[in-house]
Design a protein around this motif. Sequence first.
Motif, PDB file in Angstrom:
ATOM      1  N   ALA A  76      42.410  28.672  46.831  1.00  0.00           N
ATOM      2  CA  ALA A  76      41.293  29.244  46.059  1.00  0.00           C
ATOM      3  C   ALA A  76      41.411  30.762  45.977  1.00  0.00           C
ATOM      4  CB  ALA A  76      39.962  28.843  46.689  1.00  0.00           C
ATOM      5  N   MET A  77      41.796  31.389  47.066  1.00  0.00           N
ATOM      6  CA  MET A  77      41.964  32.846  47.026  1.00  0.00           C
ATOM      7  C   MET A  77      43.073  33.239  46.054  1.00  0.00           C
ATOM      8  SD  MET A  77      41.209  34.155  50.926  1.00  0.00           S
ATOM      9  CE  MET A  77      42.502  33.238  51.721  1.00  0.00           C
ATOM     10  N   LEU A  78      44.147  32.452  46.032  1.00  0.00           N
ATOM     11  CA  LEU A  78      45.224  32.714  45.071  1.00  0.00           C
ATOM     12  C   LEU A  78      44.732  32.514  43.639  1.00  0.00           C
ATOM     13  CD1 LEU A  78      48.212  30.985  46.899  1.00  0.00           C
ATOM     14  CD2 LEU A  78      47.800  33.445  46.641  1.00  0.00           C
ATOM     15  N   GLY A  79      43.898  31.499  43.421  1.00  0.00           N
ATOM     16  CA  GLY A  79      43.344  31.247  42.088  1.00  0.00           C
ATOM     17  C   GLY A  79      42.468  32.382  41.611  1.00  0.00           C
ATOM     18  N   MET A  80      41.711  32.980  42.520  1.00  0.00           N
ATOM     19  CA  MET A  80      40.890  34.137  42.156  1.00  0.00           C
ATOM     20  C   MET A  80      41.778  35.292  41.707  1.00  0.00           C
ATOM     21  SD  MET A  80      37.905  34.201  45.058  1.00  0.00           S
ATOM     22  CE  MET A  80      37.178  35.690  44.391  1.00  0.00           C
ATOM     23  N   ALA A  81      42.858  35.517  42.431  1.00  0.00           N
ATOM     24  CA  ALA A  81      43.758  36.634  42.117  1.00  0.00           C
ATOM     25  C   ALA A  81      44.553  36.361  40.839  1.00  0.00           C
ATOM     26  CB  ALA A  81      44.700  36.888  43.284  1.00  0.00           C
ATOM     27  N   ALA A  82      45.104  35.156  40.722  1.00  0.00           N
ATOM     28  CA  ALA A  82      45.994  34.863  39.603  1.00  0.00           C
ATOM     29  C   ALA A  82      45.249  34.626  38.289  1.00  0.00           C
ATOM     30  CB  ALA A  82      46.839  33.625  39.931  1.00  0.00           C
ATOM     31  N   TYR A  83      44.113  33.938  38.356  1.00  0.00           N
ATOM     32  CA  TYR A  83      43.424  33.533  37.122  1.00  0.00           C
ATOM     33  C   TYR A  83      42.079  34.218  36.932  1.00  0.00           C
ATOM     34  CZ  TYR A  83      46.920  29.868  37.508  1.00  0.00           C
ATOM     35  OH  TYR A  83      48.109  29.190  37.623  1.00  0.00           O
TER      36      TYR A  83
END
Length: 172
Positions: free
Chosen positions: A118-125
């Motif tokens: 989820a943290m990666l999704g916040m950063a990437a998208y």
Amino acid sequence: MRIAENPRLVIVAGRARIYTTMSEVFRVASLVDTNILVYCYDQSDSRKRAMARDLLRQGAATNVLRIPHQAMVEFVNAVTKQRTAGPFLSHEEAWRQAEDFLNEFEILYPNEKVFRTAMLGMAAYKFSWYDAHLWAYAEHYGLTELLSEDFEHGRRYGMVRVRNPFLVPGLA
């Protein structure tokens, strides 16, 4: 029909080759967003309510829908929220319906990998925290479809494609 049950043998230059065609359709499970659960009880839009109920009924019958723990928590909160016309459901009705969802569908629970994804999704998208967390469930659990009207229809985020089940001309 299994592939091995229907091969077609072709002789070419003295060598045997087997050609097959895939005729089975394999259903892959989809992740359900909170809004689909809530529309089942929203009296303000009868078309979306009927579509949401049909989707869940068919999904339960075919075992192709998964509900994230997050959607269960959000569902109880959303349907018991005070509105001008009152809540969609009383607390007791919401708890009973949540229990029915627990009995009818596989519920996916968060873990450290879901949280990190989820943290990666916040950063990437550039997702909000709750959207990133919802997407992370699908990504982590290998679900290639996310059913929601809160994301861009048809867009792929990582391995997950979003489908808005209410996207019918004049409906969404």
